[in-house]
Scaffold this motif. Structure first.
Motif, mmCIF file in Angstrom:
data_model
loop_
_atom_site.group_PDB
_atom_site.id
_atom_site.type_symbol
_atom_site.label_atom_id
_atom_site.label_comp_id
_atom_site.label_asym_id
_atom_site.label_seq_id
_atom_site.Cartn_x
_atom_site.Cartn_y
_atom_site.Cartn_z
ATOM 1 N N CYS A 29 38.626 13.843 22.412
ATOM 2 C CA CYS A 29 38.879 14.915 21.447
ATOM 3 C C CYS A 29 37.582 15.673 21.210
ATOM 4 C CB CYS A 29 39.410 14.319 20.146
ATOM 5 S SG CYS A 29 39.607 15.475 18.782
ATOM 6 N N GLY A 30 37.621 17.023 21.163
ATOM 7 C CA GLY A 30 36.444 17.825 20.869
ATOM 8 C C GLY A 30 35.638 18.175 22.107
ATOM 9 N N ARG A 31 34.403 18.646 21.883
ATOM 10 C CA ARG A 31 33.495 19.021 22.974
ATOM 11 C C ARG A 31 32.101 18.462 22.689
ATOM 12 N NH1 ARG A 31 32.855 24.926 22.836
ATOM 13 N NH2 ARG A 31 33.171 24.564 20.611
ATOM 14 N N LYS A 32 31.434 18.005 23.744
ATOM 15 C CA LYS A 32 30.068 17.485 23.650
ATOM 16 C C LYS A 32 29.170 18.266 24.604
ATOM 17 C CE LYS A 32 31.114 12.566 22.667
ATOM 18 N NZ LYS A 32 30.221 12.289 21.525
ATOM 19 N N ARG A 33 27.941 18.510 24.155
ATOM 20 C CA ARG A 33 26.959 19.110 25.051
ATOM 21 C C ARG A 33 25.956 18.031 25.456
ATOM 22 N NH1 ARG A 33 23.748 24.871 24.402
ATOM 23 N NH2 ARG A 33 22.532 24.710 26.329
ATOM 24 N N TRP A 34 25.722 17.931 26.745
ATOM 25 C CA TRP A 34 24.836 16.926 27.314
ATOM 26 C C TRP A 34 23.619 17.588 27.935
ATOM 27 C CZ3 TRP A 34 25.796 11.493 27.892
ATOM 28 C CH2 TRP A 34 27.026 11.062 27.381
ATOM 29 N N ALA A 35 22.485 16.915 27.794
ATOM 30 C CA ALA A 35 21.271 17.278 28.520
ATOM 31 C C ALA A 35 20.714 15.995 29.123
ATOM 32 C CB ALA A 35 20.246 17.919 27.592
ATOM 33 N N LEU A 36 20.247 16.056 30.367
ATOM 34 C CA LEU A 36 19.785 14.858 31.067
ATOM 35 C C LEU A 36 18.539 15.162 31.888
ATOM 36 C CD1 LEU A 36 23.219 15.143 31.734
ATOM 37 C CD2 LEU A 36 22.804 12.691 31.898
ATOM 38 N N TYR A 37 17.640 14.189 31.928
ATOM 39 C CA TYR A 37 16.476 14.232 32.816
ATOM 40 C C TYR A 37 16.474 12.951 33.655
ATOM 41 C CZ TYR A 37 14.094 18.200 30.573
ATOM 42 O OH TYR A 37 13.749 19.440 30.113
ATOM 43 N N PRO A 38 15.988 13.032 34.883
ATOM 44 C CA PRO A 38 15.940 11.833 35.733
ATOM 45 C C PRO A 38 14.916 10.827 35.239
ATOM 46 C CG PRO A 38 14.852 13.664 36.807
ATOM 47 C CD PRO A 38 15.495 14.223 35.579
ATOM 48 N N PRO A 39 14.956 9.591 35.738
ATOM 49 C CA PRO A 39 14.039 8.536 35.276
ATOM 50 C C PRO A 39 12.580 8.944 35.390
ATOM 51 C CG PRO A 39 15.745 7.606 36.663
ATOM 52 C CD PRO A 39 15.899 9.088 36.761
#
Length: 961
Positions: free
Chosen positions: A280-290
Motif C-alpha cells: 500500500c502507498g509509495r516509497k522512494r528508495w536511494a541506494l549506493y553500492p558497498p
C-alpha cells in the motif's frame, strides 16, 4: 495606505539578544541540543525565563525527543508530544489544558527552527518519479535472478505478490477492525509500542519531522494471522538461517508508516540481503553500492570491540538538505516503489527509504549461497574488516593501510583501490553502463562494479585479524548471532548440507578460524594415535566457551577461553577434580565422561609439540612461559582449584592490574582434554519433546548428582594464601565496612574470608555494572540494587557459636557453576547404547533418562547455592515445581538458621535472599535471562518482589537444621 505606511515606520524589535543574554552567541542548533538533555520539569522552568526560551522550550520536535527518551513500553499519543509527555508526568488535567494555550511573540527569527518546521509540514508530491534507474523486471526466473542480480545489484520485481491475500487486504481500513487492539513495536531504535488503532490515530494527527513508524520483528507472534497473508517468493527461499528455527536472529518485519517517515541510510545487519514488498502507498528508495558512504553520513568504528555505529540525518532531512548538493554523476541509484512491487537489496548495499504517503510493507532478510561468506566475515572478531565492509577504505587509517599492503598475499595491482589516498576514497561515482561502442545503454542502467572499492570476499578477508577468534576475543555486540549460536549454526549447516561444504568451510574459517582449530585437533589425534575426525566432525560444536570436537568414540576439548593462563587453570582444576572423584570413589564418577588423556599442545619456533599432563607438578613448557601458580597452594596440583580461585578473584576484581594473559612469549599454549563420548542427546535437543514425567526425573537426577558433587572433600585454603591475596589486592575498606574486622574473625575459614572480600568488591558500583549489562533490567531496580544488598556480607554466612568457637552455618563445596541445558546428556530408555529406536509410526522414541553431566571447565569452590542459579534459570526455566523436585533429591543443608534469623522479616534467614544477592553480583548476566523468563517482573517495584517470585520455593526447603 498612509496608515499601512506609517505602521512600517516602527521596526519590529529583535528579541534574541535581550532574551538570551550571553547565550546569544550560541547557535540555535546548539541551544536545541542542550535543551534535549533536560527533564520536562527543567524545560517548564526554563520556558519562563524569556520569550526566546519560551519558544525554544515549546517546540514540538523537542518534546517528541524528551517523551521518547522517557517512555519504555506502551504509549498513547495525546494529540501533541508536549501533552503526551505531561500525561506521563501525571499532572492534573487543568495544568495540561493550560499548557495548550501558546503565547505569541514578535521579533523572533530562527532559520534552524524554520527548517525543522518546514520539514514537519512539507508535502512530498514532487518527490515521486517513474523513470528511476533501478531496473524493473516482470516474471523473472530464479536462474536469471541469481545470474544477473543476486549479490550484484538491486532490482524491482513485479508479480511476486500477485497471489498474496495481503495484496488486497493490507490496507489501513481493513487492518484496523482485525488488529486494532494488537500491540506493535514502533521503529527499530526505540523501546516503544502502540496498539494499532492508537498508531493509526497518531498518523492522522501528527506533524512530526521524522514520524514514528511500525517496524515490528515480532508481528508474527502478536498477529499470527498476518503470516498467512503472504509467502516468501520462490527466488528468496534459500535461507541458511532457517536451520536455527526459533533461535534465528530477527529477520522479518512489518513496516507501516505515514508520509515523511522512513529509514535513514544504513547497511542491513550482518551483511544479509533483503527483499521488501510494498502492499500500500509509495516509497522512494536511494541506494549506493558497498563501501560508498553517502554524503552526510558518518561511520564510527569502535577500536575496542569493533562495533559499527552510523550517524545519519533522517530520511526526509537527507532528501531535502543533502540530495540537492549532489552533482548528477554522484547521485545514488534511485526509484519509486509502487504497490505490488518487490525490491531486492543485495548484501552490503547502503540504502535510504522515504515514504511518500501512508505505506504498508513486509520485508525479510536472508542468507543464501551468494552472501553466506560475507555474513560469516561480518561475524568474525575484530573491527577492521567490519568497517571496510560498510565504509570501504574510509574506515582505515594510514597505519592500517600500510599493514594490509605489507601482508597482502596476492599481487598488489589486482587491488588498485589500495593505492588510493584517504581523500580519494570518498563516495564513488557510478557511471551509466556503456556498450561495446562506448555509448550508454538505453535503459540507463548502472554498472555497480565501476567504482574504486572491490567488494570481493577474498579482498575483504585480508582486513580480518587472523590472530583473533571467537573463543578468545571480545564479542561485537551488534553481531547477528550470539557467540555460541554461531557455532551451532555452522555445525547444523555442515551436517545438513554436504553438497555445500566447500562454501561452508570457507565461511567457518572466516568466522572462527576453523582451519586453525582443525590443525590443532589433527596434532592431538596423531600424538595419541586416535583416528582423524571424519568429514562430519571437522567443525567445533557445542555451546561452551572452548573448541569441542565430537568424534565417533571420543571427544576432544581444547581449552582456549580467557587466554593461556586461564586455560591452564581450567584444565588443572578439572584434573584435580577427577582425581578427587577417584580417591573417594564418589558415585558421581559414574555420571561423568571417562577421561582418556590430557596434555598441552604448544607451538614453539613454528612447530607444534605436545606434552602429556595429568595436572600435577609444573611442566617445563609452562615454566618457559613464566606462568607461575599462586603461592601457598600446595604442590600436588599447582594449577588446581586453590590457585584458580585466587587467580580468578584477583583478575575479576582488578582486571587492569590483575594477572596478564598476554605475556610476551613466542610459545602458544593450548591445553586439551580427551574424554569418552557419551551416547544419546543433550537436553537442549530434547527439551520440547520430553514428557513431564521425564523432566521431573531429570530434576531428581540433578538433585542426586549435585548432592554427590557438594559432598566431595575440597582443598582448604591456607593462611599464607589469604596473606598473599590481601597483599596483592591491597584491601583496606569497602562499602564502609572495615576490612580488618573480617581479618579479626580468626575462627572463620580462610576461604570464607576471601569470599566475603570478593562480594564486597563486587558491590562497588553495582548499579553502573547492571546498567551496562542488559536493557531488560528495570531501571528502578538498578537504582535500588545497592540498598538491597547486605551492608555487611558476613551476615550471609549465618555465623553461629559452638563450644565457644565461631562457625559458618553454610556449606563450602565444589561447584560446577554451569549446570545448563547443553551440559546434560540423556539416553533413550527403550534402546541400547542410548540410540533412539524407531516407533511404529516412523518417529523416534520420546522417553529419555538423564545419564551424564558434562563440561567441568568452570569448576570452582564456594557457596553451593551458586549451582542453583544456572540450573533453575536455564534448565528449569523458573518452574518452581522442578526446583521443588530437585530439592527433594538434594537433601543437603544450604544454610543453618541462627537464633538471630528466627523472625520471618529477617532477610538473612531467607534462602531466597541469598540466591537473589548472588544473582545480582553474578559474573555473568543472569539477570538479563531472569527478566526474559519472568517478563511480568519487568514492572516490579522492589527486589523483594523479584526474589520471592523467582526463589520463593527455597524458603520452604527443610533440608537444613
Amino acid at each position: 495606505m498612509e496608515i499601512l505606511h506609517q505602521s512600517h515606520t516602527f521596526p519590529i524589535r529583535d528579541r534574541r539578544a535581550d532574551s538570551l543574554g550571553d547565550f546569544k552567541y550560541i547557535p540555535d542548533e546548539i541551544i536545541c541540543t542542550i535543551l534535549d538533555c533536560l527533564t520536562p520539569l527543567d524545560l517548564a522552568r526554563l520556558a519562563c525565563v524569556s520569550s526566546f526560551m519560551y519558544i525554544f522550550c515549546n517546540e514540538e520536535p523537542l518534546w517528541m525527543s524528551v517523551c521518547l527518551k522517557k517512555v519504555s513500553g506502551h504509549i498513547q499519543y495525546k494529540g501533541s508530544w508536549q501533552k503526551t509527555t505531561l500525561h506521563l508526568e501525571n499532572l492534573p488535567n487543568e495544568y495540561i489544558e493550560f499548557c495548550r494555550k501558546p503565547l505569541q511573540f514578535d521579533g523572533f527569527s530562527s532559520p534552524f527552527l524554520y527548517r525543522r518546521l518546514y520539514r514537519c509540514h512539507t508535502t512530498l508530491d514532487g518527490f515521486s518519479f517513474d523513470d528511476g534507474n533501478v531496473e524493473r523486471k516482470n516474471d523473472i526466473s530464479a536462474e536469471q535472478f541469481h545470474r544477473e542480480y543476486d549479490g550484484i545489484k538491486p532490482v524491482l520485481l513485479n508479480g511476486l505478490a500477485d497471489t498474496w491475500p495481503a495484496r488486497k487486504t493490507w490496507t489501513i481500513d481493513q487492518l484496523v477492525p482485525k488488529y486494532g487492539d494488537t500491540t506493535f513495536k514502533i521503529s527499530s531504535s526505540l523501546k516503544v509500542s502502540m496498539t494499532f488503532k492508537d498508531y493509526v490515530s497518531y498518523m492522522k494527527q501528527q506533524h512530526d519531522e521524522d514520524p514514528l513508524y511500525i517496524f515490528d520483528d515480532k508481528f508474527g507472534e502478536s498477529a499470527p494471522g498476518l503470516l498467512k497473508d503472504y509467502t516468501v517468493p520462490q527466488i528468496f527461499q534459500e535461507d541458511f538461517f532457517d536451520v536455527l528455527d526459533k533461535n534465528r536472529p530477527s529477520f522479518r518485519w512489518l513496516v507501516i508508516g505515514p508520509a515523511r517517515s522512513g529509514a535513514s541510510w544504513h547497511v542491513d545487519p550482518g551483511l544479509t540481503s533483503a527483499w521488501n514488498t510494498l502492499l500500500c502507498g509509495r516509497k522512494r528508495w536511494a541506494l549506493y553500492p558497498p563501501g560508498t558512504v553517502p554524503l552526510g553520513v558518518t561511520v564510527h568504528v569502535d577500536d575496542d570491540d569493533g562495533d559499527i555505529s552510523v550517524d545519519s540525518p533522517s530520511s526526509l532531512q537527507w532528501w531535502l538538505d543533502f540530495y540537492p548538493l549532489l552533482a548528477d554523476e554522484n547521485k545514488p541509484i534511485e526509484c519509486t516503489q509502487l504497490p505490488g512491487e518487490t525490491i531486492f537489496v543485495p548484501s552490503g548495499w547502503w540504502h535510504c527509504v522515504l515514504n511518500l504517503e501512508t505505506t504498508i510493507a513486509v520485508t525479510q532478510n536472508f542468507v543464501n549461497s551468494r552472501n553466506f561468506e560475507f555474513v560469516c566475515l561480518d561475524m568474525a572478531p575484530g573491527y577492521c574488516h567490519r568497517g571496510v565492509c560498510r565504509a570501504g577504505l574510509l574506515a582505515l587509517d594510514e597505519d592500517s593501510l600500510e599493514i594490509v599492503e605489507k601482508n597482502m598475499p596476492c599481487e598488489k595491482e589486482n587491488f588498485r583501490c589500495i593505492d588510493l589516498t584517504m581523500k580519494e576514497t570518498k563516495a564513488r561515482i557510478l557511471r551509466p553502463q556503456q556498450n561495446e561502442n562506448g555509448k550508454e545503454n538505453a535503459n540507463g542502467s548502472y554498472n555497480v562494479w565501476e567504482h574504486d572499492f572491490s567488494y570481493d570476499i577474498n579482498y575483504l578477508a585480508m582486513f580480518r585479524n587472523r590472530e583473533l577468534d571467537h573463543f578468545t576475543s571480545p564479542w561485537c555486540p551488534d553481531n547477528s548471532l550470539r557467540q555460541r549460536g554461531l557455532r551451532e549454526w555452522l555445525s547444523r549447516l555442515w551436517v545438513g548440507n554436504p553438497g555445500k561444504r566447500e562454501m561452508i568451510w570457507k565461511g567457518a574459517c572466516l568466522a572462527l578460524n576453523a582451519d586453525k582449530w582443525l590443525d590443532c585437533l589433527g596434532k592431538i589425534c596423531f600424538f595419541h594415535s586416535l583416528p582423524f575426525p571424519s568429514e562430519n566432525a571437522k567443525l567445533p560444536v557445542g555451546m561452551g566457551s572452548n573448541p569441542v570436537y565430537v568424534m565417533d568414540e571420543y571427544v576432544v576439548k581444547i581449552f582456549a577461553e580467557g587466554g593461556p593462563q586461564s586455560s591452564i587453570f581450567d584444565l588443572g582444576t578439572e584434573l584435580e577434580f577427577y582425581s578427587t572423584l577417584s580417591e573417594v570413589n564418589s558415585p558421581l564418577k559414574n555420571h561423568i565422561p571417562n577421561v582418556l588423556a590430557s596434555g598441552i599442545l604448544h607451538l614453539e619456533n613454528g612447530s607444534y609439540n605436545i606434552d602429556s599432563w595429568d595436572g600435577k607438578k609444573v611442566p617445563d613448557v609452562i615454566r618457559k612461559c613464566n606462568l607461575i601458580p599462586e603461592k601457598g597452594t600446595g604442590d600436588v596440583f599447582p594449577f588446581g582449584v586453590q590457585s584458580k580461585i585466587l587467580f580468578t578473584y584477583r583478575k575479576d576484581l582488578s582486571p587492569e592490574n590483575g594477572p596478564d594473559d598476554s605475556d610476551e612469549s613466542t610459545i602458544v599454549l593450548l591445553p586439551y582434554l580427551i574424554t569418552k563420548r557419551c551416547k544419546g542427546k543433550i537436553f537442549t535437543e530434547l527439551r520440547d519433546v520430553l514428557p513431564w514425567e521425564d523432566v521431573l526425573n531429570l530434576a531428581s537426577f540433578l538433585g542426586e548428582q549435585l548432592r554427590s558433587l557438594h559432598m566431595l572433600p575440597y582443598p582448604s585454603f591456607s593462611n599464607s594464601a589469604l596473606s598473599d591475596f590481601e597483599q596483592n589486592r591491597g584491601f583496606s575498606s569497602a562499602n564502609g565496612m572495615d576490612m580488618e574486622f573480617v581479618s579479626n574473625e580468626s575462627d572463620i575459614p580462610v576461604e570464607w574470608k576471601i569470599f566475603v572480600r570478593t562480594l564486597m568488591e563486587k558491590k562497588k558500583n553495582v548499579s553502573g555494572r547492571l546498567s551496562k549489562r542488559s536493557g531488560s533490567i528495570p531501571k528502578t531496580l538498578i537504582e535500588k540494587a545497592e540498598a538491597y544488598l547486605p551492608d555487611d556480607f558476613l551476615k550471609l554466612l549465618s555465623i553461629y557459636e559452638e563450644n565457644g568457637m565461631k562457625k559458618v552455618g553454610k556449606p563450602w563445596s565444589w561447584i560446577h557453576r554451569d549446570i545448563m541445558d547443553d551440559n546434560i546428556y540423556m539416553e533413550c530408555k527403550s534402546c541400547s547404547h542410548g540410540i533412539p529406536a524407531p516407533t511404529s509410526n516412523g518417529g523416534v522414541a520420546k522417553s529419555w533418562r538423564p545419564t551424564y553431566i558434562l563440561d567441568f571447565s568452570n569448576l570452582a569452590v564456594g557457596d553451593s547455592i551458586n549451582d542453583l542459579i544456572p540450573m533453575h534459570l536455564d534448565v528449569f526455566r523458573g518452574n518452581s515445581d522442578l526446583l521443588k523436585q530437585f530439592l527433594k533429591s538434594y537433601k543437603l543443608s544450604l544454610m543453618r538458621k541462627t537464633p538471630q534469623q528466627g523472625s520471618d522479616d529477617d532477610k538473612y534467614g531467607r534462602l531466597s535472599y541469598h540466591a537473589m544477592c548472588f544473582c545480582i553480583l553474578h559474573d555473568e548476566n543472569v539477570l538479563g535471562g531472569l527478566f526474559k523468563t519472568w517478563k511480568e517482573l519487568r514492572g516490579a517495584e522492589s527486589w523483594e518482589e523479584v526474589e520471592l517470585q523467582v526463589w520463593g520455593e527455597l524458603n520452604n526447603y527443610e533440608g537444613f537444621p
